[in-house]
Design a protein around this motif. Structure first.
Motif, short mmCIF file in Angstrom:
data_model
loop_
_atom_site.label_atom_id
_atom_site.label_comp_id
_atom_site.label_asym_id
_atom_site.label_seq_id
_atom_site.Cartn_x
_atom_site.Cartn_y
_atom_site.Cartn_z
N ALA A 85 0.83 -1.21 0.00
CA ALA A 85 0.00 0.00 0.00
C ALA A 85 0.86 1.25 0.00
O ALA A 85 0.57 2.22 -0.71
N GLU A 86 1.94 1.24 0.79
CA GLU A 86 2.82 2.41 0.84
C GLU A 86 3.54 2.63 -0.48
O GLU A 86 3.94 3.75 -0.81
N ALA A 87 3.65 1.55 -1.28
CA ALA A 87 4.28 1.69 -2.60
C ALA A 87 3.27 2.11 -3.66
O ALA A 87 3.63 2.22 -4.84
N GLY A 88 2.03 2.34 -3.26
CA GLY A 88 1.02 2.82 -4.20
C GLY A 88 0.23 1.73 -4.89
O GLY A 88 -0.53 2.02 -5.83
N ILE A 89 0.39 0.50 -4.47
CA ILE A 89 -0.38 -0.60 -5.06
C ILE A 89 -1.77 -0.60 -4.43
O ILE A 89 -1.91 -0.73 -3.21
N GLU A 90 -2.81 -0.47 -5.27
CA GLU A 90 -4.18 -0.35 -4.75
C GLU A 90 -4.93 -1.68 -4.74
O GLU A 90 -5.97 -1.79 -4.07
N ASN A 91 -4.43 -2.67 -5.46
CA ASN A 91 -5.13 -3.96 -5.58
C ASN A 91 -4.27 -5.07 -5.00
O ASN A 91 -3.11 -5.26 -5.42
N VAL A 92 -4.83 -5.79 -4.03
CA VAL A 92 -4.08 -6.82 -3.31
C VAL A 92 -4.94 -8.07 -3.18
O VAL A 92 -6.12 -7.98 -2.83
N VAL A 93 -4.35 -9.23 -3.46
CA VAL A 93 -4.99 -10.52 -3.23
C VAL A 93 -4.16 -11.26 -2.19
O VAL A 93 -2.97 -11.51 -2.42
N VAL A 94 -4.77 -11.61 -1.07
CA VAL A 94 -4.07 -12.32 0.00
C VAL A 94 -4.54 -13.77 0.00
O VAL A 94 -5.64 -14.07 0.46
N VAL A 95 -3.70 -14.66 -0.52
CA VAL A 95 -4.06 -16.07 -0.53
C VAL A 95 -3.66 -16.74 0.79
O VAL A 95 -4.15 -17.83 1.11
N THR A 96 -2.82 -16.11 1.55
CA THR A 96 -2.34 -16.67 2.82
C THR A 96 -3.50 -16.98 3.75
O THR A 96 -4.42 -16.17 3.92
N ALA A 97 -3.45 -18.16 4.39
CA ALA A 97 -4.45 -18.55 5.38
C ALA A 97 -3.92 -18.27 6.78
O ALA A 97 -2.79 -17.80 6.96
N GLY A 98 -4.77 -18.56 7.80
CA GLY A 98 -4.37 -18.36 9.18
C GLY A 98 -4.91 -17.09 9.79
O GLY A 98 -4.37 -16.58 10.78
N PHE A 99 -6.00 -16.57 9.22
CA PHE A 99 -6.60 -15.33 9.73
C PHE A 99 -7.88 -15.65 10.51
O PHE A 99 -7.88 -16.51 11.38
N GLY A 100 -8.96 -14.98 10.19
CA GLY A 100 -10.17 -15.11 10.98
C GLY A 100 -10.72 -16.51 11.04
O GLY A 100 -11.43 -16.87 11.99
N GLU A 101 -10.43 -17.35 10.03
CA GLU A 101 -10.96 -18.72 10.01
C GLU A 101 -10.40 -19.57 11.14
O GLU A 101 -10.94 -20.63 11.46
N THR A 102 -9.28 -19.10 11.76
CA THR A 102 -8.67 -19.87 12.84
C THR A 102 -9.07 -19.36 14.22
O THR A 102 -8.77 -19.99 15.23
N GLY A 103 -9.78 -18.20 14.27
CA GLY A 103 -10.19 -17.64 15.55
C GLY A 103 -9.01 -17.04 16.31
O GLY A 103 -7.87 -17.06 15.86
N GLY A 104 -9.30 -16.49 17.49
CA GLY A 104 -8.26 -16.00 18.40
C GLY A 104 -7.28 -15.06 17.75
O GLY A 104 -7.63 -13.98 17.24
N GLU A 105 -5.99 -15.47 17.75
CA GLU A 105 -4.93 -14.63 17.22
C GLU A 105 -5.13 -14.34 15.73
O GLU A 105 -4.85 -13.24 15.25
N GLY A 106 -5.66 -15.33 14.99
CA GLY A 106 -5.90 -15.12 13.57
C GLY A 106 -6.95 -14.05 13.33
O GLY A 106 -6.83 -13.24 12.39
N ALA A 107 -8.00 -14.03 14.16
CA ALA A 107 -9.05 -13.02 14.01
C ALA A 107 -8.49 -11.64 14.28
O ALA A 107 -8.83 -10.66 13.60
N ALA A 108 -7.62 -11.53 15.28
CA ALA A 108 -7.00 -10.24 15.58
C ALA A 108 -6.13 -9.78 14.41
O ALA A 108 -6.11 -8.59 14.04
N ARG A 109 -5.42 -10.73 13.81
CA ARG A 109 -4.57 -10.39 12.66
C ARG A 109 -5.42 -9.93 11.47
O ARG A 109 -5.04 -9.03 10.73
N GLU A 110 -6.60 -10.54 11.32
CA GLU A 110 -7.48 -10.12 10.23
C GLU A 110 -7.99 -8.70 10.46
O GLU A 110 -8.14 -7.93 9.51
#
Length: 696
Positions: A85-110
């Protein structure tokens, strides 16, 4: 949030987490992009000089990209997105897992990811997704094993695995796509964003989707309602069962469960709901390839009687009808067909027909003004060339500009013909019912496109009186109300019988004298929802019995639940129900779609019969009238067994007024008016109960 068109048509893509390791997501992303992308691909990984022969850069800020695909370990993903984002890229696809679907720490990261996207106004897909495809520029920014053929269908899915299966299937069935997106966790962009964007995309003829949930139902309805005026939207929504509805405290809550909410929301949005994946893509293919008919009359032309009968049955089972040919059409068919042929609909050209005879019959029926669409069915014979038949049907469909589906019932002989039909956008099926069902989809979309969408009536009501009733309940800590809340209905102009809530047998006598014999008496307790189950309702009470009836009702309530809050007894005018029909009008507030309004057959067996229609509030009176026609018990309202028809307009007004009430007061979570007695001269709300939030 910027336009999404650039998301699917970038000029330079950075793959953050690109790697040479076989079987890795980072390598699959680079290889898929190399396979067809018209722009530049930049691998990003400080540990490699090159990936798949392409020079690497150390960080996404050095890539000069307009789309970043992030496939790094979850611990680094948020920082990478911020760097992009700081480099001016407006479109991002995040394929990485381990976010809200895992609850707890993942939800906070999301939540951190969402904050970065909001700060920099990013178009962010995912996280935990397969990626995106934009066939216009050959973009395959996924780690799927194959890409999508080009076409005019745009496809969204909440399941990445479903996307891979569909892509594999589509390649073998001639189904092409404009855009494909795996939604993942929908941290930023969701189904509403893509439906809105694709609705403005001239290259997208049909939008299809697989959804497990809709995060903001009201926004989705508002967006899709506009899009579906021009572009069909078809979805499969999984999760039809709702065990939680069984625990709901009201009749409406039990019957207007989660799937009913989605059904009502999708209907209001103009979205066509498919029951199966097969139905989803049958609908997509016909909507993308065929024009919308002007009438629902279908012509069936066949060389085999059995399939013709099957198609005719399928027409009768759905919203379509067999076209009634004009006399000129019948005469032309009689001139062109042998004596044993059937010149009426369905047209049977008989088994010895050659290609010319079939072509002539199809040409004649498509010229008939009563025909809005046609199904052409053929069994393989020695006199029929399927490939030539396919070419003839494609030519005739184009010349007459009417929708046509085919059912060429063969194996190897039909495959080349199937390719010809696919190129012409004509769906071909082995099953006659599917061929007819596809035409029914066109009819369903025509209804969506042409449907009038009147604004709900705004009634003159006493909001202050209604608010005072709710305030009094909250002041005493009540969240469940019964007949003591009748002033709510009075304030919103819903007719109720004369009645009073009293807290002594003497006051009950006085109330009965004012109302007049006989009366109905009901226990008033927020803790006793089903009063009739404990004998908490007495009907036809004469004046001399009122005192004892009061004492008996209080005693029954105490015996049933000693700690129940008892507010007293309602003494109510007895209503003649024999000349009317007991119905229910209720509301239930859905977390995604807001208040739903339900109408159906009421009384003590309401949950047994489950004969109801549901809409989103507020409800226009035309829609409320449609609800009265939709239930199975509609003939009762029309005057069955010699009775006079009831006042449906009064029902529609009551539905509209109740929907305005729950729209005005979002603290009302559930409300039942049961029964609402509907008579030839109006309606009357006999009983009610509702649940409110403890704090407004």
């Amino acid at each position: 949030m910027g336009t999404l068109s650039a998301l699917f048509a970038p000029e330079r893509v950075a793959v953050v987490g690109a790697t040479e390791r076989p079987g890795s997501v980072g390598r699959a992303l680079v290889e898929n992009l190399q396979a067809g992308f018209e722009g530049d691909v930049v691998p990003v990984n400080p540990n490699y000089e090159t990936v798949c022969g392409l020079p690497c850069v150390d960080g996404v800020g050095e890539a000069g990209a307009d789309l970043a695909v992030v496939a790094v370990p979850v611990s680094a993903a948020v920082d990478v997105v911020r760097e992009a984002a700081e480099a001016g890229i407006e479109n991002v696809v995040v394929v990485t897992a381990g976010f809200g679907e895992t609850g707890g720490e993942g939800a906070a990261r999301e939540r951190e990811l969402e904050a970065v996207a909001e700060e920099y106004d990013l178009n962010l897909v995912g996280p935990n997704c397969l990626g995106i495809i934009g066939t216009a520029v050959g973009l395959n920014a996924t780690f799927a094993p194959r890409s999508a053929p080009s076409g005019s269908i745009s496809f969204l899915s909440q399941s990445g695995a479903f996307v891979t299966a569909v892509l594999d299937w589509a390649a073998d069935h001639g189904v092409g796509f404009e855009n494909v997106v795996s939604l993942g966790n929908k941290a930023v962009l969701d189904e509403s964003d893509f439906v809105a964007s694709w609705g403005d995309d001239e290259r997208t003829d049909v939008i299809v989707g697989y959804l497990e949930s809709i995060e903001d139902g009201r926004r989705f309805v508002d967006v899709a309602r506009e899009v579906t005026r021009e572009t069909p939207v078809v979805v499969v929504k999984s999760g039809r069962t709702e065990a939680g509805a069984q625990a709901a405290s009201s009749h409406t809550g039990a019957m207007a469960g989660r799937d009913r909410a989605y059904a009502a929301g999708l209907r209001e949005a103009g979205v066509i709901r498919a029951d199966t994946v097969q139905d989803l893509f049958d609908a997509a293919r016909v909507l993308a390839g065929q024009p919308i008919p002007d009438t629902d009359g279908v012509a069936v032309v066949t060389n085999a009687g059995g399939p013709g009968v099957m198609a005719t049955d399928a027409v009768g089972d759905g919203p379509l009808s067999l076209a009634d040919f004009g006399s000129a059409t019948v005469d032309r068919l009689r001139d062109r067909l042998p004596g044993g042929a059937n010149v009426y609909n369905p047209v049977d050209v008989i088994g010895d027909a050659d290609n010319d005879r079939l072509r002539d019959a199809v040409d004649v029926v498509l010229a008939d003004d009563a025909v809005g669409a046609a199904v052409v069915l053929a069994a393989p014979t020695a006199t029929i060339d399927f490939t030539q038949l396919a070419a003839d049907v494609a030519d005739l469909q184009s010349r007459h500009d009417l929708p046509v589906t085919t059912c060429l019932m063969g194996g190897e002989r039909a495959r080349e013909a199937d390719d010809v039909l696919e190129d012409a956008g004509i769906p071909n099926y082995f099953d006659p019912a599917r061929a007819v069902g596809s035409l029914a989809t066109l009819e369903r979309y025509r209804e969506v496109r042409d449907r009038e969408r009147p604004e709900p009536t705004t009634y003159d009501v006493d909001r202050e009186a209604a608010a005072a009733t709710l305030d009094r309940a909250r002041d005493r800590g009540a969240t469940r109300l019964g007949v003591e809340a009748t002033p709510l209905l009075d304030a919103y102009g819903i007719p109720t019988p004369a009645g009073e809530v009293v807290d002594s047998p003497t006051d009950a006598l006085d109330a009965a004298e004012r109302i007049g014999d006989p009366v109905v008496m009901k226990i008033v307790s927020p803790d006793i929802l089903h009063k009739s189950d404990i004998g908490g309702v007495k009907v036809g009470v004469a004046h001399e019995d009122v005192y004892d009836a009061y004492e008996d009702l209080i005693a029954r309530a105490r015996n049933y639940q000693r700690d129940a809050t008892i507010l007293g007894v309602q003494v109510q005018e007895q209503v003649d129900t024999e000349s009317g029909v007991e119905t229910i009008v209720g509301t239930n507030r859905d977390p995604q779609f807001g208040p739903l309004v339900l109408f159906g057959l009421g009384g003590v067996f309401v949950e047994v019969m489950e004969d109801t229609a549901v809409r989103l509030a507020p409800v226009a009176e035309t829609e409320a009238l449609a609800m009265t026609e939709e239930i199975r018990a509609s003939p009762l309202l029309s005057g069955a067994r010699g009775r006079d028809p009831v006042d449906r307009e009064a029902v529609a007004e009551t539905v509209g007024r109740l929907s305005q009430l729950v729209t005005d007061f979002p603290e009302i979570l559930e409300l039942d008016v049961n029964p609402l007695v509907v008579r030839p001269d109006g309606v009357e709300a006999i009983d009610l109960r509702l649940t409110i939030e403890p704090e407004s």
